[in-house]
Design an enzyme around this catalytic site. Structure first.
Site, mmCIF file in Angstrom:
data_model
loop_
_atom_site.group_PDB
_atom_site.id
_atom_site.type_symbol
_atom_site.label_atom_id
_atom_site.label_comp_id
_atom_site.label_asym_id
_atom_site.label_seq_id
_atom_site.Cartn_x
_atom_site.Cartn_y
_atom_site.Cartn_z
ATOM 1 N N ASP A 36 0.868 -1.174 0.000
ATOM 2 C CA ASP A 36 0.000 0.000 0.000
ATOM 3 C C ASP A 36 0.911 1.233 0.000
ATOM 4 O OD1 ASP A 36 -1.536 2.165 0.697
ATOM 5 O OD2 ASP A 36 -2.435 1.246 2.487
ATOM 6 N N LYS A 71 -6.438 9.146 0.928
ATOM 7 C CA LYS A 71 -5.078 8.863 1.410
ATOM 8 C C LYS A 71 -4.116 8.553 0.258
ATOM 9 C CE LYS A 71 -4.222 6.435 5.139
ATOM 10 N NZ LYS A 71 -4.294 5.302 6.097
ATOM 11 N N ASN A 79 4.583 10.041 -0.954
ATOM 12 C CA ASN A 79 5.614 8.980 -0.920
ATOM 13 C C ASN A 79 6.242 8.764 -2.297
ATOM 14 O OD1 ASN A 79 5.384 8.436 1.796
ATOM 15 N ND2 ASN A 79 3.824 6.846 1.519
ATOM 16 N N GLY A 82 8.628 11.488 -3.042
ATOM 17 C CA GLY A 82 9.854 11.294 -2.259
ATOM 18 C C GLY A 82 10.740 10.245 -2.912
ATOM 19 N N ALA A 94 -0.939 10.060 -12.715
ATOM 20 C CA ALA A 94 -2.231 9.868 -13.376
ATOM 21 C C ALA A 94 -3.242 10.774 -12.691
ATOM 22 C CB ALA A 94 -2.668 8.410 -13.271
ATOM 23 N N TYR A 125 -12.524 11.788 -4.567
ATOM 24 C CA TYR A 125 -11.643 11.471 -5.700
ATOM 25 C C TYR A 125 -11.143 12.758 -6.354
ATOM 26 C CZ TYR A 125 -10.147 9.236 -10.109
ATOM 27 O OH TYR A 125 -9.424 8.786 -11.189
ATOM 28 N N LYS A 129 -7.202 14.051 -6.307
ATOM 29 C CA LYS A 129 -6.419 14.220 -7.535
ATOM 30 C C LYS A 129 -5.994 15.677 -7.706
ATOM 31 C CE LYS A 129 -6.318 10.024 -9.318
ATOM 32 N NZ LYS A 129 -5.056 9.307 -9.527
ATOM 33 N N TYR A 139 6.623 19.852 -5.771
ATOM 34 C CA TYR A 139 7.898 19.109 -5.790
ATOM 35 C C TYR A 139 8.701 19.452 -7.040
ATOM 36 C CZ TYR A 139 7.902 16.168 -1.658
ATOM 37 O OH TYR A 139 7.988 15.737 -0.369
ATOM 38 N N GLN A 142 9.742 23.398 -6.317
ATOM 39 C CA GLN A 142 10.620 23.673 -5.176
ATOM 40 C C GLN A 142 11.804 22.722 -5.092
ATOM 41 O OE1 GLN A 142 10.306 22.404 -1.250
ATOM 42 N NE2 GLN A 142 9.721 24.408 -0.442
#
Ligand code: UDP
Length: 293
Positions: A36, A71, A79, A82, A94, A125, A129, A139, A142
């Site tokens: 997950d 989540k 994640n 990262g 996506a 949803y 998104k 990301y 920066q």
């Protein structure tokens, strides 16, 4: 990707997916990890591209899994970004035409900001998104992560689940089984359906560019849902009756991608006609009608 000689690592917690969809893959260059992605993602090897497609995507799935949907769009995307940063990988998010909500601009160009109800049932949803797009751009801006954002419009093809709840698998299954074809509302709402091979081609081309802003990929051929039901009934030669059920809350009244940018940036346009894509999809459903799901 495998036929382009890439090594592929697939990560899925199978919350809506099935290992059966991987059964045909017989390659040493393919690895499956049951995980997950809202939990820390650990990959020991080199990674060049990350295609972040994890999320329930059918309205009935995200209505049943609202927290998981939020989540994965928020923590999961964090994640993945990262991981992309650590591996210096290209990350392809996506995203979805749902970021436009019930659009007041038609067809939808990428510059349109959308008309989303944040607290409606589809909001889990849509907002997940939208957040995923925002954190991806953050990301990129920066931290210099090399990102892409594809806004995927309605897509179909073989291996969709029969009980996935989306219009195409629902109508084909109903038509093949002689059951009532369930059109929601009066069926005047429109969608534009893209065959899977065109979608994959567009996304792969986007991955090769250096374009960081959101890009629509979808087939601009628009039809009403009642028309879709009639076409599927006719192609399958079904004697099913078309019946009308309540329209789900916040169901978008129209949807069609403006694909001007995809044409220009990717030299891409859909090549598979609705009839051809539908024939291939119906053939697969016929052969698999009695399996699970
Ligand atoms: N729809 C329908 N009957 C069904 C399933 C869906 O009439 O059994 C309608 C749905 O209300 C929507 C359209 O078909 O207007 C497309 O729905 P889908 O779930 O495929 O995807 P969406 O575009 O809404 O995300």
């Amino acid at each position: 990707m495998l036929n382009k000689r890439f090594r592929v690592i697939c990560i899925d917690d199978l919350i809506t997916g099935s290992l059966k969809n991987l059964a045909h893959i017989d390659s040493e260059d393919f690895k499956f990890i049951n995980h997950d992605i809202t939990e820390y993602i650990k990959i020991d090897e080199k990674v060049d591209y990350i295609f972040h497609f994890a999320s329930p995507a059918s309205p009935i799935d995200y209505l049943q899994l609202p927290i998981q949907t939020l989540k994965v769009g928020a923590l999961g995307t964090h994640n993945v970004l990262g991981l992309a940063k650590a591996k210096r990988a290209i990350m392809i998010l996506a995203s979805t035409s749902e970021v436009y909500g019930d659009p007041k601009v038609h067809p939808q160009p990428e510059e349109y900001w959308g008309n989303v109800n944040p607290v409606g049932p589809r909001g889990v949803y849509d907002e997940a998104k939208r957040y995923a797009e925002a954190i991806t751009m953050a990301y990129h801006r920066q931290q210099g992560v090399n990102t892409r954002i594809v806004r995927i419009f309605n897509t179909y093809g073989p291996r969709m689940r029969k009980n996935d709840g989306r219009a195409i698998p629902a109508f084909i299954t109903q038509a093949l089984k002689g059951k009532d074809i369930t059109v929601f509302g009066d069926g005047s709402q429109t969608r534009s359906f893209c065959y899977i091979s065109d979608m994959v081609d567009g996304i792969f081309r986007l991955a090769q560019t250096n374009y960081h802003l959101p890009l629509n990929i979808g087939n601009p051929t628009e039809m009403s849902i009642l028309e879709l039901a009639k076409k599927i009934k006719s192609i399958t030669g079904s004697s099913s009756k078309i019946v009308f059920h309540d329209l789900p809350v916040d169901d978008p009244t129209v949807r069609r991608p403006d694909t001007t940018k995809a044409k220009k940036i990717l030299s891409w346009q859909p090549r598979v006609s609705f009839e051809e894509g539908m024939n291939k999809t119906i053939k697969w459903f016929k052969e698999n009608i009695n399996g699970e799901n």
